[in-house]
Design an enzyme around this catalytic site. Structure first.
Site, PDB file in Angstrom:
ATOM      1  N   LYS A 174       0.866  -1.183   0.000  1.00  0.00           N
ATOM      2  CA  LYS A 174       0.000   0.000   0.000  1.00  0.00           C
ATOM      3  C   LYS A 174       0.899   1.229   0.000  1.00  0.00           C
ATOM      4  O   LYS A 174       1.420   1.623   1.028  1.00  0.00           O
ATOM      5  CB  LYS A 174      -0.930   0.060   1.211  1.00  0.00           C
ATOM      6  CG  LYS A 174      -1.975   1.201   1.067  1.00  0.00           C
ATOM      7  CD  LYS A 174      -2.412   1.793   2.375  1.00  0.00           C
ATOM      8  CE  LYS A 174      -1.465   2.833   2.905  1.00  0.00           C
ATOM      9  NZ  LYS A 174      -1.376   4.087   2.078  1.00  0.00           N
ATOM     10  N   GLY A 205      -4.654   3.106  -1.302  1.00  0.00           N
ATOM     11  CA  GLY A 205      -5.571   3.464  -0.232  1.00  0.00           C
ATOM     12  C   GLY A 205      -4.927   4.453   0.709  1.00  0.00           C
ATOM     13  O   GLY A 205      -3.742   4.780   0.579  1.00  0.00           O
ATOM     14  N   ASP A 206      -5.695   4.929   1.655  1.00  0.00           N
ATOM     15  CA  ASP A 206      -5.131   5.816   2.671  1.00  0.00           C
ATOM     16  C   ASP A 206      -4.897   5.043   3.961  1.00  0.00           C
ATOM     17  O   ASP A 206      -5.254   3.863   4.081  1.00  0.00           O
ATOM     18  CB  ASP A 206      -6.024   7.038   2.899  1.00  0.00           C
ATOM     19  CG  ASP A 206      -7.458   6.685   3.294  1.00  0.00           C
ATOM     20  OD1 ASP A 206      -7.701   5.530   3.717  1.00  0.00           O
ATOM     21  OD2 ASP A 206      -8.336   7.560   3.175  1.00  0.00           O
ATOM     22  N   GLY A 207      -4.283   5.710   4.930  1.00  0.00           N
ATOM     23  CA  GLY A 207      -3.946   5.025   6.173  1.00  0.00           C
ATOM     24  C   GLY A 207      -5.152   4.581   6.966  1.00  0.00           C
ATOM     25  O   GLY A 207      -5.185   3.473   7.509  1.00  0.00           O
ATOM     26  N   GLY A 209      -8.037   3.809   5.856  1.00  0.00           N
ATOM     27  CA  GLY A 209      -8.760   2.740   5.179  1.00  0.00           C
ATOM     28  C   GLY A 209      -7.929   1.492   5.009  1.00  0.00           C
ATOM     29  O   GLY A 209      -7.858   0.641   5.902  1.00  0.00           O
ATOM     30  N   VAL A 210      -7.265   1.365   3.868  1.00  0.00           N
ATOM     31  CA  VAL A 210      -6.501   0.148   3.559  1.00  0.00           C
ATOM     32  C   VAL A 210      -5.379  -0.076   4.569  1.00  0.00           C
ATOM     33  O   VAL A 210      -5.090  -1.212   4.945  1.00  0.00           O
ATOM     34  CB  VAL A 210      -5.952   0.210   2.124  1.00  0.00           C
ATOM     35  CG1 VAL A 210      -5.041  -0.982   1.839  1.00  0.00           C
ATOM     36  CG2 VAL A 210      -7.099   0.239   1.122  1.00  0.00           C
ATOM     37  N   GLY A 211      -4.751   1.007   5.041  1.00  0.00           N
ATOM     38  CA  GLY A 211      -3.678   0.845   6.019  1.00  0.00           C
ATOM     39  C   GLY A 211      -4.150   0.141   7.279  1.00  0.00           C
ATOM     40  O   GLY A 211      -3.524  -0.806   7.766  1.00  0.00           O
ATOM     41  N   GLU A 249       9.720   2.126  10.657  1.00  0.00           N
ATOM     42  CA  GLU A 249      10.767   3.122  10.412  1.00  0.00           C
ATOM     43  C   GLU A 249      10.050   4.459  10.420  1.00  0.00           C
ATOM     44  O   GLU A 249       9.297   4.782   9.500  1.00  0.00           O
ATOM     45  CB  GLU A 249      11.469   2.848   9.079  1.00  0.00           C
ATOM     46  CG  GLU A 249      12.819   3.555   8.954  1.00  0.00           C
ATOM     47  CD  GLU A 249      12.697   4.975   8.477  1.00  0.00           C
ATOM     48  OE1 GLU A 249      12.748   5.881   9.346  1.00  0.00           O
ATOM     49  OE2 GLU A 249      12.538   5.204   7.275  1.00  0.00           O
ATOM     50  N   CYS A 282      13.462  11.642   6.960  1.00  0.00           N
ATOM     51  CA  CYS A 282      13.390  11.341   8.391  1.00  0.00           C
ATOM     52  C   CYS A 282      14.759  11.405   9.059  1.00  0.00           C
ATOM     53  O   CYS A 282      14.859  11.620  10.266  1.00  0.00           O
ATOM     54  CB  CYS A 282      12.756   9.970   8.612  1.00  0.00           C
ATOM     55  SG  CYS A 282      13.528   8.656   7.650  1.00  0.00           S
ATOM     56  N   GLU A 382       9.430  17.329  14.719  1.00  0.00           N
ATOM     57  CA  GLU A 382       9.923  17.058  13.379  1.00  0.00           C
ATOM     58  C   GLU A 382       9.178  17.968  12.409  1.00  0.00           C
ATOM     59  O   GLU A 382       7.964  17.853  12.240  1.00  0.00           O
ATOM     60  CB  GLU A 382       9.717  15.588  13.002  1.00  0.00           C
ATOM     61  CG  GLU A 382      10.335  15.225  11.666  1.00  0.00           C
ATOM     62  CD  GLU A 382      10.119  13.771  11.286  1.00  0.00           C
ATOM     63  OE1 GLU A 382      11.008  13.208  10.618  1.00  0.00           O
ATOM     64  OE2 GLU A 382       9.072  13.207  11.649  1.00  0.00           O
TER      65      GLU A 382
END
Length: 479
Positions: A174, A205-207, A209-211, A249, A282, A382
């Site tokens: 994803k 998908g987005d986090g 939903g599919v995430g 990560e 990051c 951050e």
């Protein structure tokens, strides 16, 4: 405008079973550049089921054959490098030169290192010379959900897919909905390389939903996620119910310790590293911590270097930085710059608003703050944009204490000619990686952090190992 609503499931392209359309915005123009479909539960279930069906056969495929397919993938990836670079430039705003060299280059680099590492790795071996009748087998974790971010799309996709494929895992990728075009192109490469049906599947998908569906799915054995610490916590909670393995990560707030004996290029190197990819890394050295005797000189030099960093359209050739990825990131960065000013940090380069000549696009001025103190918001959060905070320290002990005073622990940096000091700091700094005097890590060296920067390691032998279970077998008769 590109319309790509198809998913890659069980070795075939097909339309989404349910879900909704999502418009991808070109960050350089703020105009729509693509429409994709965000999947629903039916899409997730179909992809997971395909991966589950393919798992026994893929695990049983000899390692040499798995490696050969990854070699074919690398060949196709490099042959089609230009279209991959163009896709990433369009979707997330990386300047085309950066896309060609670093963004695309990272993917090829990782696949090559996985291939070399896999050829050296002993997937089966005796436990020891003293106890050869106990046998150790490294076998695939199983069906893996790979959830990747938008800032270094192919860097993260290849770090996960390459390791999982060699380990014998099947997978559902994803990608970020902000950078889906490069991932769908990568799925074409996987298909062209000839991976068996179901080994690799892609669902957009987005986090939320599919995430979430992948993280909580009972038939997913492992989630490998790269992204924000906030999302990492949510994934960990969703995965806890089924006790699946979770590899994270996450974010970082790297300290770059510059001592009085630092080499002449240390300050410029630190500023340019911070500004690379518009600060959207990051492992960016976002806190430049400077020893008191050279502080004023370093602030002046850092401001001069930042002032020479040019901002330009991603499609233009040359060395410059592009926009940040979207309106949300732009507004967050602008708010943090304003907060830095309000909390008393001294603005020495850049500042709020778009750079001169830009009235459209998510462009941010390369910004440097001096006289930043550890309690300030810009020293703790951050920012994920081209914003550098400069801080002063009086002693090595103070530098270590301030550098470690963060929930993050991904990468720290040291600039000093004193070997003894570098060795001390390497042991005292609480981060998964410490880079010194501009020296890059060796090819295949592990990438990853500690604390709220995540767990697990990516790249090379240890990256493959994270997708493997270890099975101890007693009574193994010698052949």
């Amino acid at each position: 405008m590109i319309e790509k609503r198809q998913f890659y499931i069980d070795g075939a392209w097909g339309d989404a079973r349910e879900g909704r359309d999502h418009t991808v915005i070109d960050p350089a123009t703020e105009e729509p550049c693509a429409v994709i479909a965000l999947g629903g539960q039916a899409d997730t279930d179909a992809a997971v089921a395909a991966a589950k069906r393919a798992l026994p056969g893929w695990m049983a495929t000899p390692v040499a054959e798995r490696i050969a397919l990854v070699e074919k993938l690398l060949e196709i990836y490099m042959a089609r490098a230009e279209e991959m670079a163009q896709a990433m430039t369009l979707e997330m705003g990386a300047p085309i030169a950066l896309s060609r060299v670093a963004q695309v280059g990272a993917g090829g680099f990782h696949l090559k290192n996985f291939i070399e590492a896999a050829k050296r790795f002993e997937f089966e071996k005796p436990f020891s010379e003293a106890f050869p009748d106990t046998h150790m087998i490294h076998e695939a974790v199983g069906v893996c959900a790979l959830i990747t971010p938008w800032n270094w799309p192919m860097n993260q996709v290849t770090l996960k897919v390459g390791a999982a494929a060699i380990a014998g895992c099947t997978m559902v990728l994803k990608p970020s909905e902000e950078s889906p075009l490069s991932a769908m192109l990568f799925a074409e490469y996987m298909d062209a390389a000839g991976f068996p049906k179901g080994v690799f599947n892609l669902v957009n998908g987005d986090g939320a939903g599919v995430g979430t569906q992948l993280s909580s799915h009972p038939d997913i054995d492992m989630v490998s996620f790269t992204g924000s610490t906030r999302a990492g916590r949510a994934i960990s909670k969703a995965a806890a119910e089924t006790l699946k393995r979770v590899h994270l990560e996450l974010g970082g707030k790297g300290a770059n310790l510059i001592f009085a004996d630092a080499d002449a290029a240390a300050v410029k190197r630190g500023v340019l590293h911070m500004m690379q990819n518009s600060g959207q890394s990051c492992n960016a050295p976002s806190r430049m911590m400077v020893e008191a005797p050279i502080y004023d000189r370093v602030v002046e030099e850092a401001a001069e270097v930042a002032a020479k960093v040019t901002v330009g359209a991603p499609s233009e050739e040359g060395r410059h930085i592009g926009p940040v990825v979207n309106a949300t990131q732009f507004e967050k960065i602008q708010a943090l710059i304003e907060t830095g000013i309000k909390e008393g940090a001294r603005l020495v380069a850049g500042g709020p608003g778009r750079p001169e000549g830009f009235n459209k696009g998510f462009y941010v001025r390369p910004t440097v703050f001096a006289d930043v103190t550890p309690d300030m918001t810009i020293a703790r959060e951050e920012i994920f944009g081209p914003v550098l905070s400069i801080m002063k320290f009086e002693s090595e002990e103070e530098a270590v204490a301030v550098a470690n005073d963060t929930p993050y622990g991904l990468t720290n940096y040291v600039q000093s000619q004193d070997t003894g000091r570098r060795h001390r700091l390497a042991r005292q700094l609480r981060s998964g990686m410490v880079e010194m005097n501009g020296k890059s890590r060796a090819p295949g060296a592990p990438f990853g952090g500690m604390k709220q920067s995540g767990n697990g390691r990516e790249g090379g032998i240890l990256g493959i190992h994270d997708f493997l279970e270890i099975k101890a077998v007693s009574g193994w008769a010698a052949e």
